[in-house]
Design an enzyme around this catalytic site. Structure first.
Site, PDB file in Angstrom:
ATOM      1  N   LYS A 139      -9.448  -8.911 -35.463  1.00  0.00           N
ATOM      2  CA  LYS A 139      -8.062  -9.310 -35.685  1.00  0.00           C
ATOM      3  C   LYS A 139      -7.910 -10.797 -35.388  1.00  0.00           C
ATOM      4  O   LYS A 139      -8.654 -11.282 -34.537  1.00  0.00           O
ATOM      5  CB  LYS A 139      -7.075  -8.513 -34.847  1.00  0.00           C
ATOM      6  CG  LYS A 139      -7.382  -8.304 -33.377  1.00  0.00           C
ATOM      7  CD  LYS A 139      -7.562  -9.422 -32.425  1.00  0.00           C
ATOM      8  CE  LYS A 139      -6.604 -10.546 -32.247  1.00  0.00           C
ATOM      9  NZ  LYS A 139      -7.060 -11.545 -31.228  1.00  0.00           N
ATOM     10  N   TYR A 224      -0.676  -8.493 -31.197  1.00  0.00           N
ATOM     11  CA  TYR A 224      -0.684  -7.231 -30.436  1.00  0.00           C
ATOM     12  C   TYR A 224       0.726  -6.657 -30.312  1.00  0.00           C
ATOM     13  O   TYR A 224       0.915  -5.441 -30.316  1.00  0.00           O
ATOM     14  CB  TYR A 224      -1.281  -7.445 -29.042  1.00  0.00           C
ATOM     15  CG  TYR A 224      -2.780  -7.589 -29.042  1.00  0.00           C
ATOM     16  CD1 TYR A 224      -3.607  -6.469 -29.069  1.00  0.00           C
ATOM     17  CD2 TYR A 224      -3.380  -8.838 -29.026  1.00  0.00           C
ATOM     18  CE1 TYR A 224      -4.985  -6.595 -29.081  1.00  0.00           C
ATOM     19  CE2 TYR A 224      -4.763  -8.982 -29.042  1.00  0.00           C
ATOM     20  CZ  TYR A 224      -5.556  -7.851 -29.070  1.00  0.00           C
ATOM     21  OH  TYR A 224      -6.913  -7.975 -29.086  1.00  0.00           O
TER      22      TYR A 224
HETATM   23  P1  NAD Z   1     -15.683 -17.493 -29.550  1.00  0.00           P
HETATM   24  O1  NAD Z   1     -15.377 -18.942 -29.749  1.00  0.00           O
HETATM   25  O2  NAD Z   1     -16.112 -17.043 -28.197  1.00  0.00           O
HETATM   26  O3  NAD Z   1     -16.817 -17.038 -30.587  1.00  0.00           O
HETATM   27  C1  NAD Z   1     -16.759 -17.392 -31.935  1.00  0.00           C
HETATM   28  C2  NAD Z   1     -18.158 -17.377 -32.517  1.00  0.00           C
HETATM   29  O4  NAD Z   1     -18.105 -17.790 -33.880  1.00  0.00           O
HETATM   30  C3  NAD Z   1     -19.099 -18.358 -31.789  1.00  0.00           C
HETATM   31  O5  NAD Z   1     -20.336 -17.730 -31.545  1.00  0.00           O
HETATM   32  C4  NAD Z   1     -19.269 -19.485 -32.785  1.00  0.00           C
HETATM   33  O6  NAD Z   1     -20.535 -20.120 -32.689  1.00  0.00           O
HETATM   34  C5  NAD Z   1     -19.131 -18.751 -34.111  1.00  0.00           C
HETATM   35  N1  NAD Z   1     -18.754 -19.624 -35.221  1.00  0.00           N
HETATM   36  C6  NAD Z   1     -19.238 -19.491 -36.476  1.00  0.00           C
HETATM   37  N2  NAD Z   1     -18.750 -20.450 -37.266  1.00  0.00           N
HETATM   38  C7  NAD Z   1     -17.955 -21.210 -36.516  1.00  0.00           C
HETATM   39  C8  NAD Z   1     -17.166 -22.367 -36.780  1.00  0.00           C
HETATM   40  N3  NAD Z   1     -17.116 -22.926 -38.003  1.00  0.00           N
HETATM   41  N4  NAD Z   1     -16.444 -22.887 -35.765  1.00  0.00           N
HETATM   42  C9  NAD Z   1     -16.462 -22.334 -34.543  1.00  0.00           C
HETATM   43  N5  NAD Z   1     -17.204 -21.241 -34.226  1.00  0.00           N
HETATM   44  C10 NAD Z   1     -17.932 -20.678 -35.203  1.00  0.00           C
HETATM   45  O7  NAD Z   1     -14.408 -16.689 -30.040  1.00  0.00           O
HETATM   46  P2  NAD Z   1     -14.067 -15.171 -29.732  1.00  0.00           P
HETATM   47  O8  NAD Z   1     -13.153 -15.112 -28.583  1.00  0.00           O
HETATM   48  O9  NAD Z   1     -15.334 -14.396 -29.673  1.00  0.00           O
HETATM   49  O10 NAD Z   1     -13.204 -14.786 -31.039  1.00  0.00           O
HETATM   50  C11 NAD Z   1     -13.819 -14.429 -32.265  1.00  0.00           C
HETATM   51  C12 NAD Z   1     -12.893 -13.478 -33.045  1.00  0.00           C
HETATM   52  O11 NAD Z   1     -12.695 -12.304 -32.274  1.00  0.00           O
HETATM   53  C13 NAD Z   1     -11.493 -14.020 -33.332  1.00  0.00           C
HETATM   54  O12 NAD Z   1     -11.054 -13.593 -34.594  1.00  0.00           O
HETATM   55  C14 NAD Z   1     -10.626 -13.404 -32.256  1.00  0.00           C
HETATM   56  O13 NAD Z   1      -9.269 -13.247 -32.629  1.00  0.00           O
HETATM   57  C15 NAD Z   1     -11.307 -12.070 -32.072  1.00  0.00           C
HETATM   58  N6  NAD Z   1     -11.117 -11.497 -30.727  1.00  0.00           N
HETATM   59  C16 NAD Z   1     -10.695 -10.218 -30.626  1.00  0.00           C
HETATM   60  C17 NAD Z   1     -10.510  -9.652 -29.375  1.00  0.00           C
HETATM   61  C18 NAD Z   1     -10.070  -8.222 -29.242  1.00  0.00           C
HETATM   62  O14 NAD Z   1      -9.774  -7.773 -28.139  1.00  0.00           O
HETATM   63  N7  NAD Z   1     -10.066  -7.455 -30.318  1.00  0.00           N
HETATM   64  C19 NAD Z   1     -10.736 -10.408 -28.236  1.00  0.00           C
HETATM   65  C20 NAD Z   1     -11.185 -11.716 -28.376  1.00  0.00           C
HETATM   66  C21 NAD Z   1     -11.380 -12.260 -29.622  1.00  0.00           C
END
Ligand code: NAD
Length: 374
Positions: A139, A224
């Site tokens: 999401k 949410y």
């Molecule tokens: P994060 O920054 O920790 O991880 C993102 C990942 O994407 C990194 O490994 C990064 O290297 C990679 N990536 C690939 N291409 C990229 C680019 N062009 N720029 C930046 N990073 C790039 O982020 P996250 O917290 O893991 O969030 C990722 C997704 O998960 C989002 O859509 C977020 O909304 C979702 N999320 C959902 C929940 C949930 O509870 N369902 C919780 C946190 C995050």
């Protein structure tokens, strides 16, 4: 671990008891393509985006009954090396963002879980679908309803599932509140309040870059409250109004919302009043009021444990790892055609995106924006 397994089994059993098992045409087709025996096939998943949430999902999968982490897609070779050794992933199941279309020729991967910045989801999911693999997407599914719909269309055309990572749709206390509402224990539901937020830190992260996030708090955490209003009330909103407050325009540049309050109107005069913010901590609260009872949940959507009170007493359903239950249930959706109590399909994601689009329009115009979620 024994206790946790029992918790998980109980959660999945009670979720199954609530669900109406039925084969959708898509899952029937998937079943016949993969010929799995009911309840026996393991969903072999590759994770795309090895960041903080990707790591959380990978850890949770280790406790799954029916899901195995078998592959990765990442732009960072050193992360691939770490994940190969941490999760015993074979080199042949490792891809980068340039070459992952080749996953179509890999019979050992069933699905790709896209866990990258929001604005990348659309193209990545469409590529996964074109490779003939089921897509699970975090999401918000996209950064607009139009993009979300394109993802739904692509997955449909490819005959693969598109599931959105709405982990709360499988959380036992949340499901208990939905059961109470459906069984009439709350009487006529009249009001919902959803407060969701946290104080965002580093201004240089992708969440603060509109090109990658598609917006600020609303896309990330306000969603949410939107999604919660829909599953708590059990209906679809027909209008929205919204107001934005920015205390730090330096940090929250054009197109990055800091705080938005919004109101959703449902049929029969039911109202939801919500807050989405990147400027307050300890804000994770749902309140549902009906003619015969009420429910208060805090925390309501965090990783847990989810806690709540009702007019009958405390919510006491099992404490589970959300992502473990979510992934096992997704295996059942894909392989057994299971219908979850609250949908997690792409269409469900598009509804939330339509509401977000309308909230942004309502902020701009200051008016009431009608919604038609179909
Ligand atoms: P994060 O920054 O920790 O991880 C993102 C990942 O994407 C990194 O490994 C990064 O290297 C990679 N990536 C690939 N291409 C990229 C680019 N062009 N720029 C930046 N990073 C790039 O982020 P996250 O917290 O893991 O969030 C990722 C997704 O998960 C989002 O859509 C977020 O909304 C979702 N999320 C959902 C929940 C949930 O509870 N369902 C919780 C946190 C995050």
């Amino acid at each position: 671990m024994e206790t946790r397994r029992l918790f998980l089994q109980k959660a999945s059993l009670s979720a199954m008891a609530l669900a109406v098992p039925a084969l959708t045409p898509l899952s029937a087709m998937t079943n016949s393509m993969n010929t799995p025996a009911k309840d026996s096939k393991t969903l072999r998943v590759a994770i795309m985006g090895l960041g903080s949430y990707g790591t959380r999902v990978a850890e949770a999968i280790q406790d799954c009954e029916r899901v195995k982490l078998v592959g990765v897609i990442s732009g960072t070779p050193s992360k691939i090396e770490d994940w190969k050794s941490n999760y015993n992933i074979p080199a042949k199941n490792c891809y980068n963002y340039d070459n992952f279309d080749a996953i179509k020729d890999n019979p050992d991967i069933d699905a790709v879980y896209v866990i990258t910045p929001n604005a990348l989801h659309k193209d990545q999911v469409i590529r996964v679908a074109k490779a003939g693999k089921h897509a699970i997407c975090e999401k918000p599914m996209a950064t607009s309803a139009e993009d979300g719909q394109a993802m739904v269309d692509a997955c449909k055309a490819a005959g693969v599932h598109l599931l959105i990572g709405y982990r709360m749709h499988f959380e036992p206390n949340t499901l208990e509140v939905i059961r109470m509402r459906k069984d009439g224990e709350l009487g006529d539901v009249r009001f919902f309040q959803g407060l969701c937020g946290f104080e965002i830190g580093n201004p240089n992260q992708w969440r603060m870059d509109r090109a990658l996030s598609g917006g600020g708090a609303m896309m990330d955490i306000g969603i949410y409250a939107i999604n919660g209003a829909r599953y708590m009330i059990g209906d679809e909103p027909i209008w929205v109004t919204a107001q934005e407050v920015k205390t730090n325009p330096e940090k929250f540049k054009e197109g990055l919302d800091e705080t938005i309050t919004f109101q959703l109107g449902f049929p029969n005069g039911v109202i939801a009043s919500c807050l989405s913010t990147y400027n307050m901590n300890n804000l994770d609260r749902f309140f549902l009021n009906g003619s015969k009872g009420w429910v208060e949940m805090q925390p309501s959507t965090g990783y847990g444990p989810i806690k709540g009170q009702t007019h009958k007493g405390p919510l006491n359903e099992p404490i589970v790892t959300h992502q473990t239950v979510q992934m096992d249930e997704m295996a059942a959706i894909i392989f057994d055609g299971k219908n979850p109590e609250v949908p997690v399909n792409g269409e469900e994601g598009v509804k939330d995106m339509k509401i977000i689009d309308a909230i942004f329009r309502a902020v701009e115009t200051g008016g009431k924006v009608p919604l038609n979620l179909g």
